[in-house]
Design a protein around this motif. Sequence first.
Motif, PDB file in Angstrom:
ATOM      1  N   GLU A 245       0.804  -1.275   0.059  1.00 44.02           N
ATOM      2  CA  GLU A 245      -0.040   0.176   0.144  1.00 44.02           C
ATOM      3  C   GLU A 245       0.857   1.275  -0.320  1.00 44.02           C
ATOM      4  OE1 GLU A 245      -4.134  -0.910   2.430  1.00 44.02           O
ATOM      5  OE2 GLU A 245      -2.266  -1.015   3.577  1.00 44.02           O
ATOM      6  N   VAL A 246       2.080   1.008   0.758  1.00 43.90           N
ATOM      7  CA  VAL A 246       2.948   2.512   0.786  1.00 43.90           C
ATOM      8  C   VAL A 246       3.589   2.683  -0.644  1.00 43.90           C
ATOM      9  CG1 VAL A 246       5.272   3.149   1.840  1.00 43.90           C
ATOM     10  CG2 VAL A 246       3.678   2.263   3.411  1.00 43.90           C
ATOM     11  N   ALA A 247       3.789   1.483  -1.189  1.00 43.91           N
ATOM     12  CA  ALA A 247       4.471   1.582  -2.634  1.00 43.91           C
ATOM     13  C   ALA A 247       3.473   2.410  -3.461  1.00 43.91           C
ATOM     14  CB  ALA A 247       4.934   0.389  -3.044  1.00 43.91           C
ATOM     15  N   LYS A 248       2.413   1.762  -3.536  1.00 37.82           N
ATOM     16  CA  LYS A 248       1.198   2.277  -4.564  1.00 37.82           C
ATOM     17  C   LYS A 248       1.007   3.662  -4.133  1.00 37.82           C
ATOM     18  CE  LYS A 248      -1.657  -1.263  -3.672  1.00 37.82           C
ATOM     19  NZ  LYS A 248      -2.922  -1.972  -3.602  1.00 37.82           N
ATOM     20  N   ASP A 249       0.745   4.050  -2.982  1.00 32.95           N
ATOM     21  CA  ASP A 249       0.657   5.395  -2.481  1.00 32.95           C
ATOM     22  C   ASP A 249       1.709   6.469  -3.072  1.00 32.95           C
ATOM     23  OD1 ASP A 249      -1.558   6.834  -0.966  1.00 32.95           O
ATOM     24  OD2 ASP A 249       0.332   7.711  -0.269  1.00 32.95           O
ATOM     25  N   ALA A 250       2.914   6.002  -3.011  1.00 34.64           N
ATOM     26  CA  ALA A 250       3.913   6.737  -3.356  1.00 34.64           C
ATOM     27  C   ALA A 250       4.180   6.777  -5.102  1.00 34.64           C
ATOM     28  CB  ALA A 250       5.127   6.159  -2.989  1.00 34.64           C
ATOM     29  N   PHE A 251       3.880   5.812  -5.574  1.00 32.89           N
ATOM     30  CA  PHE A 251       3.740   5.988  -6.879  1.00 32.89           C
ATOM     31  C   PHE A 251       2.559   7.013  -7.158  1.00 32.89           C
ATOM     32  CE2 PHE A 251       6.217   1.796  -7.015  1.00 32.89           C
ATOM     33  CZ  PHE A 251       7.556   2.545  -7.870  1.00 32.89           C
ATOM     34  N   ALA A 252       1.413   6.574  -6.750  1.00 31.22           N
ATOM     35  CA  ALA A 252       0.166   7.620  -7.169  1.00 31.22           C
ATOM     36  C   ALA A 252       0.448   9.158  -6.800  1.00 31.22           C
ATOM     37  CB  ALA A 252      -0.958   7.013  -6.109  1.00 31.22           C
ATOM     38  N   ALA A 253       1.207   9.094  -5.875  1.00 33.03           N
ATOM     39  CA  ALA A 253       1.635  10.852  -5.502  1.00 33.03           C
ATOM     40  C   ALA A 253       2.477  10.982  -6.502  1.00 33.03           C
ATOM     41  CB  ALA A 253       2.326  10.808  -4.102  1.00 33.03           C
ATOM     42  N   CYS A 254       3.534  10.504  -6.815  1.00 31.29           N
ATOM     43  CA  CYS A 254       4.206  10.596  -7.877  1.00 31.29           C
ATOM     44  C   CYS A 254       3.472  10.958  -9.323  1.00 31.29           C
ATOM     45  CB  CYS A 254       5.574   9.841  -8.122  1.00 31.29           C
ATOM     46  SG  CYS A 254       6.516   9.666  -6.766  1.00 31.29           S
ATOM     47  N   MET A 255       2.737  10.209  -9.785  1.00 28.87           N
ATOM     48  CA  MET A 255       2.057  10.476 -10.991  1.00 28.87           C
ATOM     49  C   MET A 255       1.094  11.756 -10.908  1.00 28.87           C
ATOM     50  SD  MET A 255       1.439   8.870 -13.819  1.00 28.87           S
ATOM     51  CE  MET A 255       1.491  10.398 -14.811  1.00 28.87           C
ATOM     52  N   VAL A 256       0.552  11.928  -9.880  1.00 28.51           N
ATOM     53  CA  VAL A 256      -0.171  13.351  -9.523  1.00 28.51           C
ATOM     54  C   VAL A 256       0.903  14.346  -9.614  1.00 28.51           C
ATOM     55  CG1 VAL A 256      -1.473  14.847  -8.135  1.00 28.51           C
ATOM     56  CG2 VAL A 256      -2.142  12.488  -8.057  1.00 28.51           C
TER      57      VAL A 256
END
Length: 303
Positions: free
Chosen positions: A251-262
């Motif tokens: 979940e942490v990894a997915k959240d980090a990648f999502a933040a980076c995409m934004v």
Amino acid sequence: MAVVGKTIKSGKVATAPAGRAASESKLWAERFFLLYFPFWSLSVAAVVIFKVYERWSALEYLLMGLGVALPCFLVPLLFPCAADAGTPLHTRFVFKANLWVVITSFIGNYFWTHYFYKLLHVSYSVPTVWQGVDWSLNKVPICMYLMTVPYFASYHIMAGKLLRACVRASSGLGRILQVLLPSLVVAAAAFLTAFLESFSIQSFPHYSYPDSDAMFKYGSAFYAIMFLVTYPMFWRIDELADRSVPWTMAEVAKDAFAACMVVSCLFDFWRLLLGPIPIAVGGDVAAQAAAAAAGVPDGLVWA
């Protein structure tokens, strides 16, 4: 939504101070990064103030990067807190935080640095070749990937504590204020972080930009976009006011990648709508040299 400002310990519920993490694991991690902050930041400041870098090759820059990044991982591993001792590494907040920071640090350097090159007219002249090997990745010195880790870890831990205090302090107010006040705090923290980093690094000649005023105003606003997204998203990790089950590493990894995409989308919207920041180098020889290194014509203005 769980009760705001409560901490769980030994099966009992007690009121926590406004800025205190609800998890003992997260509390220890925040204290560690805050205590480590003066050590790495003063070491970096000493290198710049005493111009130690003038005698450095690519090797010394790599060693400096490793020297400030590795403690973020080794100290928690070798000296875990009581709450983390004997628990799997993937359950400890400090390693979740490190994973989040490593992902954003890598993407920030590998991808976003090129926005800084093209839109903010920044250029690196750090030596990267050692023993015939170019220690850079996608035209960014590898030492910068490493040094970003303690920078981002410290920034996000500090902002997280500030945001938590604000959220808890505004919990008894109306719904609009509960959203507005933390948003203003995040915006202020984001711009202040970006400005202070830009201001503090201006004495380091291997990271240059042709127009300091433009960099401090427009460049800081551009850089702050990242923190507007990442500060609140990082804060959510294992914040028990939001959920009662700790985050998994996935979940942490997915959240980090999502933040980076934004962040990537917002940076690119700036590129499309505003383009490079305006600069005015005038008769400043050093600024003209920096502009030439960045491939920027004199007198560039926004259309």
